[in-house]
Design an enzyme around this catalytic site. Structure first.
Site, PDB file in Angstrom:
ATOM      1  N   VAL A  76       0.827  -1.213   0.000  1.00  0.00           N
ATOM      2  CA  VAL A  76       0.000   0.000   0.000  1.00  0.00           C
ATOM      3  C   VAL A  76       0.856   1.256   0.000  1.00  0.00           C
ATOM      4  O   VAL A  76       0.629   2.183  -0.784  1.00  0.00           O
ATOM      5  CB  VAL A  76      -0.951   0.005   1.219  1.00  0.00           C
ATOM      6  CG1 VAL A  76      -1.706   1.338   1.317  1.00  0.00           C
ATOM      7  CG2 VAL A  76      -1.943  -1.145   1.128  1.00  0.00           C
ATOM      8  N   THR A 189      -5.131  -0.879   7.448  1.00  0.00           N
ATOM      9  CA  THR A 189      -6.432  -1.427   7.812  1.00  0.00           C
ATOM     10  C   THR A 189      -6.434  -1.705   9.309  1.00  0.00           C
ATOM     11  O   THR A 189      -5.670  -2.548   9.789  1.00  0.00           O
ATOM     12  CB  THR A 189      -6.707  -2.723   7.028  1.00  0.00           C
ATOM     13  OG1 THR A 189      -6.667  -2.438   5.628  1.00  0.00           O
ATOM     14  CG2 THR A 189      -8.068  -3.286   7.382  1.00  0.00           C
ATOM     15  N   LEU A 222      -7.215  -0.763  -2.782  1.00  0.00           N
ATOM     16  CA  LEU A 222      -6.429  -1.200  -3.933  1.00  0.00           C
ATOM     17  C   LEU A 222      -6.593  -2.700  -4.143  1.00  0.00           C
ATOM     18  O   LEU A 222      -6.610  -3.471  -3.181  1.00  0.00           O
ATOM     19  CB  LEU A 222      -4.950  -0.869  -3.724  1.00  0.00           C
ATOM     20  CG  LEU A 222      -4.610   0.591  -3.424  1.00  0.00           C
ATOM     21  CD1 LEU A 222      -3.106   0.740  -3.208  1.00  0.00           C
ATOM     22  CD2 LEU A 222      -5.096   1.504  -4.533  1.00  0.00           C
ATOM     23  N   TYR A 324     -16.599 -10.875  -8.654  1.00  0.00           N
ATOM     24  CA  TYR A 324     -16.357 -11.843  -7.580  1.00  0.00           C
ATOM     25  C   TYR A 324     -17.371 -12.987  -7.594  1.00  0.00           C
ATOM     26  O   TYR A 324     -17.755 -13.512  -6.548  1.00  0.00           O
ATOM     27  CB  TYR A 324     -16.345 -11.147  -6.212  1.00  0.00           C
ATOM     28  CG  TYR A 324     -15.070 -10.381  -5.960  1.00  0.00           C
ATOM     29  CD1 TYR A 324     -14.049 -10.914  -5.179  1.00  0.00           C
ATOM     30  CD2 TYR A 324     -14.865  -9.127  -6.524  1.00  0.00           C
ATOM     31  CE1 TYR A 324     -12.869 -10.221  -4.966  1.00  0.00           C
ATOM     32  CE2 TYR A 324     -13.686  -8.421  -6.328  1.00  0.00           C
ATOM     33  CZ  TYR A 324     -12.693  -8.975  -5.557  1.00  0.00           C
ATOM     34  OH  TYR A 324     -11.521  -8.293  -5.350  1.00  0.00           O
ATOM     35  N   LEU A 325     -17.813 -13.376  -8.775  1.00  0.00           N
ATOM     36  CA  LEU A 325     -18.720 -14.514  -8.912  1.00  0.00           C
ATOM     37  C   LEU A 325     -18.092 -15.632  -9.729  1.00  0.00           C
ATOM     38  O   LEU A 325     -18.791 -16.425 -10.342  1.00  0.00           O
ATOM     39  CB  LEU A 325     -20.039 -14.063  -9.562  1.00  0.00           C
ATOM     40  CG  LEU A 325     -20.932 -13.140  -8.730  1.00  0.00           C
ATOM     41  CD1 LEU A 325     -22.205 -12.804  -9.496  1.00  0.00           C
ATOM     42  CD2 LEU A 325     -21.275 -13.759  -7.381  1.00  0.00           C
ATOM     43  N   PRO A 327     -15.912 -19.084  -9.670  1.00  0.00           N
ATOM     44  CA  PRO A 327     -15.481 -20.123  -8.721  1.00  0.00           C
ATOM     45  C   PRO A 327     -13.964 -20.298  -8.756  1.00  0.00           C
ATOM     46  O   PRO A 327     -13.310 -20.002  -9.757  1.00  0.00           O
ATOM     47  CB  PRO A 327     -16.194 -21.375  -9.234  1.00  0.00           C
ATOM     48  CG  PRO A 327     -16.407 -21.109 -10.698  1.00  0.00           C
ATOM     49  CD  PRO A 327     -16.646 -19.636 -10.821  1.00  0.00           C
ATOM     50  N   GLY A 332      -7.577 -15.855  -0.788  1.00  0.00           N
ATOM     51  CA  GLY A 332      -6.333 -15.774  -0.028  1.00  0.00           C
ATOM     52  C   GLY A 332      -5.776 -14.376  -0.124  1.00  0.00           C
ATOM     53  O   GLY A 332      -6.514 -13.404  -0.275  1.00  0.00           O
ATOM     54  N   CYS A 335      -5.064  -9.630   2.512  1.00  0.00           N
ATOM     55  CA  CYS A 335      -6.149  -8.811   3.072  1.00  0.00           C
ATOM     56  C   CYS A 335      -7.352  -9.615   3.557  1.00  0.00           C
ATOM     57  O   CYS A 335      -7.660  -9.623   4.750  1.00  0.00           O
ATOM     58  CB  CYS A 335      -6.608  -7.775   2.045  1.00  0.00           C
ATOM     59  SG  CYS A 335      -5.375  -6.536   1.653  1.00  0.00           S
ATOM     60  N   ARG A 424       0.961 -14.996  -0.121  1.00  0.00           N
ATOM     61  CA  ARG A 424       0.436 -15.043   1.243  1.00  0.00           C
ATOM     62  C   ARG A 424      -0.967 -15.667   1.282  1.00  0.00           C
ATOM     63  O   ARG A 424      -1.878 -15.221   0.621  1.00  0.00           O
ATOM     64  CB  ARG A 424       0.417 -13.644   1.855  1.00  0.00           C
ATOM     65  CG  ARG A 424       1.797 -13.137   2.238  1.00  0.00           C
ATOM     66  CD  ARG A 424       1.788 -11.710   2.716  1.00  0.00           C
ATOM     67  NE  ARG A 424       1.528 -10.764   1.634  1.00  0.00           N
ATOM     68  CZ  ARG A 424       1.539  -9.439   1.776  1.00  0.00           C
ATOM     69  NH1 ARG A 424       1.766  -8.917   2.967  1.00  0.00           N
ATOM     70  NH2 ARG A 424       1.315  -8.659   0.734  1.00  0.00           N
TER      71      ARG A 424
END
Length: 503
Positions: A76, A189, A222, A324-325, A327, A332, A335, A424
């Site tokens: 960031v 965050t 971001l 974000y639909l 599969p 991961g 964030c 990560r």
């Protein structure tokens, strides 16, 4: 492009006493005797004049008069400082990691992010972007806005956000602030209530009553793989705790983001608590959509329905949207997993149960196990539709029901998503670990991940048959099963005939 002006051109503030004092501190004797005081005084005059006119004016070349510092040269902090350097007089990017700062000065970027390298080179060579691993007092003294953009990893044992880095930087800033007004912005965050804690901590640490500062929240949104584009063309910019219209903090944030915000409705001013909550709520909802899609994917496979067709159809509903639909093996990255854990733990402190998000966390772990199991069963020939859903027992559990010993697997893609080199909490790493623990021979390839990074993530698997390859076809040679776990564009254009002949 020209950032907006609040006044026609420059503001000239004339004061006989101020001019006399300014001339006196330029005298060589004063500089020799009071070198540090001279520097501090110049910074004080500069910030005082700006606060008196309550604005920071843009120059005609589109570069504002703002000086900004970012504490933390991570994902960031680095992306934000590089992008802001396009429009600020100077941006300092600060980090205690001397090796990282030395590499950045050599224009060697520690992360992969499209568009970042060229922009960093341009701004560094123009001397608007400065990297420092020490002498932070110089940056603090020179800056109008100080961003805290350090990591807030999950605390071991309980999942809470570890705020030790945030508080450490806040203390450092408070001890080095010089007289005048400075704006402190928390970009990290952080859980609800953190801004208030930071302000109280800093008030107790400042050394002079002439030091004035405000603390505001400015969470980042971001997306790795498109972070530069996201910063330059944001969906929204959230700023919490600026106070009323016309306050110094609000003025500075308006001018800072004026080159990026074309619609006034995109710049949202909220309270501290609302800004802190917005960040967590956004990430929680994204994770929820991913888990929802993955659960439907399991069910669709059992009833012979195409999940892609189903999700495309519901995504056409404007109330749902198409993002974000898709599969996949689970979510991961740096964030979503840690932020949802932190949000659930934070809610528990207020005796608030978030059972839906708790199920998302558990469901994501189940999803990764199911994907690992499905890939394993392809090799031993026992994979049927009914097999999906039976847990795979390997490195993360106690026993095994599937025999893949000596089988060869090619895993294409190790990052948690495409267009990044971030491993990560990547589901692909989990899958490879499961296969290795069951005695499989695994070859891996990722277009952007360096070999040393892969080795670091498999530190506990030294001696296991893991082969890190430099291209797809080497990884797939003699493979019993090939699995694509990251949606890199490169994998959409493979020579399938060639693959067929080498596996």
């Amino acid at each position: 492009m020209i950032a907006f002006h609040l006044l026609p051109h420059k503001v000239f503030y004339k004061s006989p006493k101020l001019e006399k004092f300014t001339q006196s501190i330029k005298h060589p004797f004063y500089t020799r005797q009071h070198g540090r005081k001279y520097s501090n005084s110049v910074g004080y005059i500069r910030r005082t004049l700006k606060s008196q006119v309550l604005c920071l004016l843009a120059k005609e070349d589109g570069v504002s008069d703002l000086c900004v510092s970012f504490f933390g040269a991570g994902y960031v902090g680095l992306v934000s400082s590089v992008c802001l350097a396009d429009y600020c007089k100077k941006v300092y990017c600060l980090d205690t990691d001397k090796e990282k700062i030395a590499s950045l000065r050599e224009l060697q970027i520690p992360i992969y992010e499209p568009l970042l390298e060229d922009k960093l080179r341009k701004n560094y060579e123009s001397k608007r972007l400065v990297f420092l691993s020490e002498t932070f007092d110089l940056a603090i003294r020179d800056s109008d806005i100080l961003f805290i953009a350090v990591g807030t990893p999950s605390r071991r044992g309980d999942g809470h956000a570890d705020l030790s880095y945030v508080f450490s930087v806040a203390e450092l800033i408070a001890e080095m602030l010089t007289p005048g007004y400075t704006l402190i912005v928390i970009k990290s965050t952080v859980p609800v209530g953190t801004c208030n804690k930071v302000q109280e901590l800093m008030k107790a640490k400042v050394k002079s009553s002439k030091v004035q500062f405000d603390v505001v929240s400015n969470p980042e949104f971001l997306r790795q793989g498109s972070a530069v584009e996201n910063f330059l063309h944001p969906d929204r910019v959230v700023v919490g705790g600026c106070g009323s219209v016309g306050s110094p903090a609000r003025k500075r944030m308006e001018i800072l983001y004026s080159p990026f915000v074309k619609d006034k409705g995109t710049l949202l001013f909220t309270s501290w608590e609302e800004a802190e909550m917005i960040k967590y709520a956004a990430n929680a909802f994204l994770a929820l959509k991913i888990q929802f899609t993955n659960e439907f994917a399991d069910f669709c496979q059992l009833v012979n329905a195409n999940i892609s067709v189903v999700m495309k159809a519901i995504g056409l509903d404007e109330r749902i949207g198409s993002h974000y639909l898709q599969p996949g093996p689970g979510f991961g990255g740096s964030c979503l997993p840690k932020d949802i854990r932190a949000l659930v733990r934070s809610a528990q402190e207020y005796s608030c149960s978030m059972r839906l998000l708790e199920s998302v966390i558990d469901g994501n772990e189940v999803r990764k196990r199911r994907i690992a199991q499905w890939i394993a069963t392809l090799a031993d020939g026992s994979c049927t539709k009914e097999d999906v859903g039976i847990p795979l027992h390997g490195h993360h559990t106690n026993s095994t029901t599937i025999n893949v010993y000596g089988k060869r697997f090619a895993i294409l893609g190790l990052t948690f998503k495409a267009n990044t080199d971030d491993l990560r909490e990547s589901p692909a790493i989990y899958v490879v670990q499961e296969l290795l623990s069951l005695g499989a021979l695994v070859s891996v390839y990722d277009p952007q991940v360096k070999e040393e990074s892969v080795i670091r993530h498999f530190e506990n698997f030294r001696g296991f048959p893991l082969n890190i390859c430099e291209d797809t076809y080497t990884a797939c040679k003699d493979a019993d099963v090939t699995a694509i776990l990251t949606e890199w564009e490169e994998f959409r254009n493979l020579d399938w005939s060639r693959l067929y002949n080498i596996v």
